[in-house]
Motif scaffolding. Structure first.
Motif, PDB file in Angstrom:
ATOM      1  N   ILE A  30       1.019  -1.017  -0.066  1.00 22.41           N
ATOM      2  CA  ILE A  30      -0.658  -0.326   0.085  1.00 22.41           C
ATOM      3  C   ILE A  30       0.341   1.113   0.203  1.00 22.41           C
ATOM      4  O   ILE A  30       1.629   1.070   1.296  1.00 22.41           O
ATOM      5  CB  ILE A  30      -1.008   0.036   0.777  1.00 22.41           C
ATOM      6  CG1 ILE A  30      -1.828  -1.143   0.566  1.00 22.41           C
ATOM      7  CG2 ILE A  30      -2.360   1.418   1.495  1.00 22.41           C
ATOM      8  CD1 ILE A  30      -2.352  -0.968   2.709  1.00 22.41           C
ATOM      9  N   PHE A  75      -1.778   7.275   1.107  1.00 17.93           N
ATOM     10  CA  PHE A  75      -2.958   6.506   0.888  1.00 17.93           C
ATOM     11  C   PHE A  75      -2.869   6.748   2.578  1.00 17.93           C
ATOM     12  O   PHE A  75      -3.549   7.269   3.091  1.00 17.93           O
ATOM     13  CB  PHE A  75      -3.131   5.430   0.640  1.00 17.93           C
ATOM     14  CG  PHE A  75      -3.375   5.312  -0.850  1.00 17.93           C
ATOM     15  CD1 PHE A  75      -3.944   6.319  -1.432  1.00 17.93           C
ATOM     16  CD2 PHE A  75      -2.629   3.953  -1.968  1.00 17.93           C
ATOM     17  CE1 PHE A  75      -3.899   6.262  -3.869  1.00 17.93           C
ATOM     18  CE2 PHE A  75      -2.706   3.582  -2.839  1.00 17.93           C
ATOM     19  CZ  PHE A  75      -4.162   5.458  -3.904  1.00 17.93           C
ATOM     20  N   ILE A  76      -1.569   6.029   3.068  1.00 18.17           N
ATOM     21  CA  ILE A  76      -1.574   6.117   4.686  1.00 18.17           C
ATOM     22  C   ILE A  76      -1.182   7.208   5.351  1.00 18.17           C
ATOM     23  O   ILE A  76      -1.233   7.768   6.364  1.00 18.17           O
ATOM     24  CB  ILE A  76      -0.041   5.435   4.975  1.00 18.17           C
ATOM     25  CG1 ILE A  76      -0.331   3.977   3.848  1.00 18.17           C
ATOM     26  CG2 ILE A  76      -0.527   5.228   6.346  1.00 18.17           C
ATOM     27  CD1 ILE A  76      -1.174   3.151   4.370  1.00 18.17           C
ATOM     28  N   ILE A 133      -4.956   8.466   6.090  1.00 17.95           N
ATOM     29  CA  ILE A 133      -5.671   7.420   5.705  1.00 17.95           C
ATOM     30  C   ILE A 133      -6.477   7.989   7.577  1.00 17.95           C
ATOM     31  O   ILE A 133      -7.792   7.450   7.570  1.00 17.95           O
ATOM     32  CB  ILE A 133      -5.186   6.105   6.784  1.00 17.95           C
ATOM     33  CG1 ILE A 133      -6.204   5.432   6.172  1.00 17.95           C
ATOM     34  CG2 ILE A 133      -4.538   6.569   7.752  1.00 17.95           C
ATOM     35  CD1 ILE A 133      -5.002   4.032   6.211  1.00 17.95           C
ATOM     36  N   ASP A 136      -8.820   7.723   1.161  1.00 26.07           N
ATOM     37  CA  ASP A 136      -7.297   6.896   1.544  1.00 26.07           C
ATOM     38  C   ASP A 136      -7.935   6.035   2.655  1.00 26.07           C
ATOM     39  O   ASP A 136      -6.804   4.822   2.135  1.00 26.07           O
ATOM     40  CB  ASP A 136      -6.722   7.839   1.938  1.00 26.07           C
ATOM     41  CG  ASP A 136      -6.004   9.033   1.168  1.00 26.07           C
ATOM     42  OD1 ASP A 136      -5.973   8.515  -0.098  1.00 26.07           O
ATOM     43  OD2 ASP A 136      -5.347  10.322   1.440  1.00 26.07           O
ATOM     44  N   SER A 195      -7.342   1.706   1.122  1.00 26.98           N
ATOM     45  CA  SER A 195      -6.550   1.054   1.624  1.00 26.98           C
ATOM     46  C   SER A 195      -7.059   0.116   1.915  1.00 26.98           C
ATOM     47  O   SER A 195      -6.473  -1.752   2.169  1.00 26.98           O
ATOM     48  CB  SER A 195      -5.149   1.330   2.950  1.00 26.98           C
ATOM     49  OG  SER A 195      -6.407   1.814   3.744  1.00 26.98           O
ATOM     50  N   LYS A 196      -8.169  -0.517   2.592  1.00 24.36           N
ATOM     51  CA  LYS A 196      -8.864  -1.027   2.626  1.00 24.36           C
ATOM     52  C   LYS A 196      -9.408  -2.258   1.490  1.00 24.36           C
ATOM     53  O   LYS A 196      -9.480  -3.318   1.742  1.00 24.36           O
ATOM     54  CB  LYS A 196     -10.153  -0.658   3.696  1.00 24.36           C
ATOM     55  CG  LYS A 196     -11.558  -1.765   3.385  1.00 24.36           C
ATOM     56  CD  LYS A 196     -11.229  -3.142   4.832  1.00 24.36           C
ATOM     57  CE  LYS A 196     -12.445  -3.779   4.468  1.00 24.36           C
ATOM     58  NZ  LYS A 196     -11.404  -5.062   6.086  1.00 24.36           N
ATOM     59  N   ALA A 206       1.866  -2.042   4.945  1.00 21.10           N
ATOM     60  CA  ALA A 206       1.475  -0.467   4.457  1.00 21.10           C
ATOM     61  C   ALA A 206       3.337  -0.255   4.563  1.00 21.10           C
ATOM     62  O   ALA A 206       3.638  -0.920   5.933  1.00 21.10           O
ATOM     63  CB  ALA A 206       0.727  -0.194   5.601  1.00 21.10           C
ATOM     64  N   GLN A 212      -1.960   5.475  12.906  1.00 23.58           N
ATOM     65  CA  GLN A 212      -2.325   4.795  11.429  1.00 23.58           C
ATOM     66  C   GLN A 212      -2.198   3.097  11.726  1.00 23.58           C
ATOM     67  O   GLN A 212      -2.898   2.351  11.013  1.00 23.58           O
ATOM     68  CB  GLN A 212      -1.234   5.312  10.596  1.00 23.58           C
ATOM     69  CG  GLN A 212      -1.547   7.205  10.060  1.00 23.58           C
ATOM     70  CD  GLN A 212      -0.345   7.606   9.867  1.00 23.58           C
ATOM     71  OE1 GLN A 212       1.010   7.176  10.349  1.00 23.58           O
ATOM     72  NE2 GLN A 212      -0.793   8.832   9.266  1.00 23.58           N
ATOM     73  N   LEU A 251      -4.794   0.403   9.951  1.00 26.03           N
ATOM     74  CA  LEU A 251      -4.643  -0.396   8.651  1.00 26.03           C
ATOM     75  C   LEU A 251      -4.599  -2.113   9.545  1.00 26.03           C
ATOM     76  O   LEU A 251      -5.258  -2.798   8.785  1.00 26.03           O
ATOM     77  CB  LEU A 251      -3.098  -0.459   8.471  1.00 26.03           C
ATOM     78  CG  LEU A 251      -2.989   0.707   7.857  1.00 26.03           C
ATOM     79  CD1 LEU A 251      -0.979   0.944   8.238  1.00 26.03           C
ATOM     80  CD2 LEU A 251      -3.628   0.561   6.760  1.00 26.03           C
ATOM     81  N   CYS A 311      -4.425  -5.492   7.767  1.00 27.94           N
ATOM     82  CA  CYS A 311      -2.880  -5.434   7.769  1.00 27.94           C
ATOM     83  C   CYS A 311      -2.574  -5.226   8.568  1.00 27.94           C
ATOM     84  O   CYS A 311      -2.762  -4.704   9.043  1.00 27.94           O
ATOM     85  CB  CYS A 311      -3.032  -3.469   6.600  1.00 27.94           C
ATOM     86  SG  CYS A 311      -1.007  -4.336   6.230  1.00 27.94           S
ATOM     87  N   TYR A 327       4.361  -3.826   8.271  1.00 29.01           N
ATOM     88  CA  TYR A 327       4.301  -2.455   8.156  1.00 29.01           C
ATOM     89  C   TYR A 327       5.517  -2.056   8.291  1.00 29.01           C
ATOM     90  O   TYR A 327       6.542  -2.907   8.588  1.00 29.01           O
ATOM     91  CB  TYR A 327       3.783  -2.279   9.357  1.00 29.01           C
ATOM     92  CG  TYR A 327       2.688  -2.203  10.112  1.00 29.01           C
ATOM     93  CD1 TYR A 327       1.028  -2.319   9.413  1.00 29.01           C
ATOM     94  CD2 TYR A 327       2.207  -2.563  10.955  1.00 29.01           C
ATOM     95  CE1 TYR A 327       0.158  -2.589   9.742  1.00 29.01           C
ATOM     96  CE2 TYR A 327       1.404  -3.757  12.013  1.00 29.01           C
ATOM     97  CZ  TYR A 327       0.017  -3.745  11.457  1.00 29.01           C
ATOM     98  OH  TYR A 327      -1.391  -3.823  11.299  1.00 29.01           O
TER      99      TYR A 327
END
Length: 498
Positions: free
Chosen positions: A398, A402-403, A406, A412, A416-417, A432, A440, A444, A449, A452
Motif C-alpha cells: 500500500i 494513502f497512509i 488515512i 484514502d 487501503s481497505k 503498508a 495509522q 490498518l 493489514c 508495516y
C-alpha cells in the motif's frame, strides 16, 4: 513537353492598311525561369548548406510565435556556434572548413523533427527552432535541454576531411518563447547572449538565457557529472528500513540506495534517482544494489537470529526490461550463496505499461528459483486488475500516499481497505509503507493489514544499526503470538533518534 515561353505577336498590314497576317515569335524561357527560381531560393536559403537563412528564419519564427499563442505550447531557439572555427580556417583552408559546415548542417538536420527549423544565419553560426514543446515552462526547458545535449554529442564526433580529421565542439545558447508578444530579433539576441555565456563557461556546453532555468540546468549537469564520479569512486551505500509484523518483530527490511557525497553528505534519493534513470546509470547501480543485497542476505544466514529476515530490493522499469536482468539476478544469488526465498524484488506499477507478457515470462523464471515479488506503489495509477491476476506476485504494498491521510480522508481509508481485501482474495500478502503513527497502524490492523514499514518503527539505517534494531525485537523460540504490548521492554517500536 511543356515548357515556358515568351510569345510576341505582330500584325502585318498590306498596302490597303489591312491586316494580312500575323507573325508570332516564341522565346524559350526555361533557363530564365530556372534562374529566377534560383534567385528566389538564394533569397531565403544559405548557398553553402542549403539551410534557411536569417531572412527565412525570422519569417518562420514570427509564424511560430503566432502558433504558440494559439495553441499555448512553447518553443525554443538554440543558437549554436562552432568553437575555435577560425583556427580551423587557418589550418586547413576555406574549402575544407566549408566541408565541416556542410557536415554540421547535415548532422543538425538529422537530430531534430521535420517540423523544426535548422538555419544558418551566417559564418559558423546555426540556429535551431523547436516548436510544439510542452505548455509547462519547466518541461519545455527540459525538452529543449534534451535536444541541446543531443546536439552537443552529435556535433562532437570526428569530421573527416581530405588527409585530416577534425575534432570540434560547439557552444549552445537556448531561449524559450511562448507567445506572439515576443520580438523575433530580441529572441535571437537572447539565444545568442546565452551562447556567449556558454563560451565563457568553457565551451562545449549549453546555457539558458533565463537565469532560473540556467541555474537548474547547471545544477543538473553538475549532479550528473558527480554521479558518474560517484559510480567510479563507489560512493553509494545501502540503508535498511525495517518491516515489522503486528507483534513488533522485525521480519525483514527494504534495501534503500544512499549516496554519500564527499562534500554534501547523504544526498536525498529523490534528487538523484530520477537522473540515474534518465542517463541509464541505473543499470550498473541497480546491479550493484542487487549484488550487495544478496551478500547481506548471505551474511544474515550465518546468524540464527537474523537468518529468517527477508530483504526487498527495488527494481526500476528500465532495469527490469534490460535483456540481461534475469541472468544478473540468478548470477548474484549463485555468487553470494544467498537463499532465493529470502530475496524479494519490488516492482513498480509503471513497469506494467509495456509488454506485460515479457514481464510475466521474466518473473516466472526468477520465481522458479524461489524469489518473491512485491508490487510497490500499488494504486497510484497504472494498475489493471487483469494484469494483476496474471502476474506471479506474492505481495501488494500500500503506497504511503494513502497512509498519510488515512485518518482524515475517507477515500484514502477506503483505498487501503480495498487493497487489503483485493490482496486477500488473490492470495497475496500485503504491507503498508509510510506508517508514522500508532493511530495509522491501528486503523490498518483493523482493516486486516498486519505488516508495516515506516518511521513509527524505524528510519532507514546503515547495516549495523539495522541489525542491532532487529536483534532487539528477536525473541528465541517465540511462538505464542502475544500482542505487542505484552512483549519484553525494548522489543517493539524502538524508534532510533532522528
Amino acid at each position: 513537353e511543356i515548357f515556358p515561353v515568351w510569345l510576341s505577336i505582330t500584325a502585318v498590314f498590306d498596302e490597303q492598311n489591312t491586316v494580312s497576317h500575323y507573325v508570332a515569335v516564341f522565346s524559350d524561357l526555361t533557363q530564365r525561369k530556372a534562374a529566377e527560381r534560383r534567385i528566389d531560393h538564394l533569397a531565403f536559403y544559405d548557398p553553402l548548406t542549403d539551410l534557411p537563412n536569417r531572412r527565412l528564419l525570422l519569417d518562420r519564427l514570427q509564424h511560430a510565435l503566432i502558433a504558440s499563442t494559439r495553441t499555448g505550447r512553447g518553443g525554443a531557439l538554440l543558437f549554436i556556434d562552432l568553437d575555435n572555427f577560425k583556427s580551423l580556417n587557418d589550418i586547413v583552408g576555406r574549402d575544407q572548413a566549408d566541408l565541416v559546415l556542410q557536415q554540421v548542417a547535415q548532422r543538425l538536420a538529422g537530430c531534430v523533427r521535420a517540423s523544426d527549423t535548422v538555419s544558418r544565419p551566417g559564418s559558423d553560426e546555426f540556429v535551431v527552432m523547436l516548436e510544439d514543446l510542452s505548455e509547462d515552462g519547466q518541461e519545455a526547458a527540459r525538452q529543449a535541454e534534451s535536444v541541446g545535449e543531443k546536439l552537443l554529442a552529435t556535433l562532437s564526433h570526428v569530421y573527416p576531411l581530405a588527409g585530416y580529421t577534425h575534432h570540434s565542439t560547439v557552444s549552445i545558447g537556448i531561449a524559450l518563447f511562448s507567445d506572439r508578444q515576443e520580438v523575433v530579433d530580441e529572441l535571437i539576441q537572447r539565444a545568442e547572449s546565452a551562447m556567449h555565456h556558454a563560451k565563457r563557461a568553457g565551451r562545449d556546453t549549453l546555457c539558458f538565457f533565463n537565469p532560473t532555468m540556467q541555474a537548474v540546468a547547471t545544477a543538473r549537469a553538475a549532479l550528473e557529472a558527480s554521479l558518474h564520479e560517484a559510480v567510479q569512486k563507489e560512493q553509494f551505500l545501502l540503508h535498511f528500513q525495517a518491516q515489522v509484523d503486528s507483534y513488533g518483530r522485525v521480519i525483514g527490511a527494504e534495501a534503500l540506495l544512499r549516496w554519500q557525497h564527499p562534500e554534501r553528505g547523504l544526498v536525498s534519493p529523490t534528487e538523484f534517482i530520477p537522473l540515474l534513470e534518465e542517463n541509464r546509470l541505473i543499470l550498473p547501480i541497480g546491479q550493484w544494489v542487487l549484488e550487495s543485497a544478496c551478500d547481506r542476505l548471505a551474511a544474515w544466514a550465518t546468524r540464527p537470529e537474523l537468518s529468517g529476515l527477508t530483504l526487498a530490493v527495488n527494481v526500476s522499469a528500465r532495469q527490469f526490461h534490460d535483456d540481461a536482468f534475469v541472468d544478473h539476478v540468478l548470477a548474484a544469488l549463485a555468487r553470494s550463496g544467498a537463499r532465493p526465498q529470502r530475496l524479494k524484488l519490488e516492482l513498480t506499477e509503471s513497469l506494467l505499461v509495456n509488454d506485460v507478457q515479457e514481464i510475466i515470462t521474466k518473473m516466472a523464471i526468477i520465481k522458479a528459483k524461489g524469489v518473491d515479488f512485491s508490487l510497490d506503489d500499488f494504486g497510484t495509477g497504472y494498475s489493471s486488475l487483469s494484469y494483476l491476476k496474471r502476474l506471479p506476485l506474492d505481495q501488494l504494498k500500500i503506497d504511503q500516499s494513502f497512509i498519510r491521510n488515512i485518518l482524515t480522508d475517507p477515500n484514502d481509508a477506503a483505498i487501503s481497505k480495498m487493497v487489503v481485501v483485493l490482496a486477500e482474495s488473490l492470495g497475496l500478502a500485503v504491507i503498508a509503507e509510510g506508517v508514522e503513527t500508532e493511530a495509522q497502524r491501528d486503523i490498518l490492523a483493523g482493516q486486516g493489514c498486519h505488516v508495516y514499514q515506516g518511521y513509527l518503527f524505524s528510519r532507514p539505517l546503515p547495516a549495523e544499526g539495522f541489525e542491532e534494531f532487529a536483534l532487539r525485537s528477536f525473541i528465541p523460540n517465540y511462538s505464542d503470538h502475544r500482542p505487542a504490548k505484552d512483549l519484553p521492554p525494548g522489543t517493539v517500536n524502538s524508534r532510533p533518534p532522528a
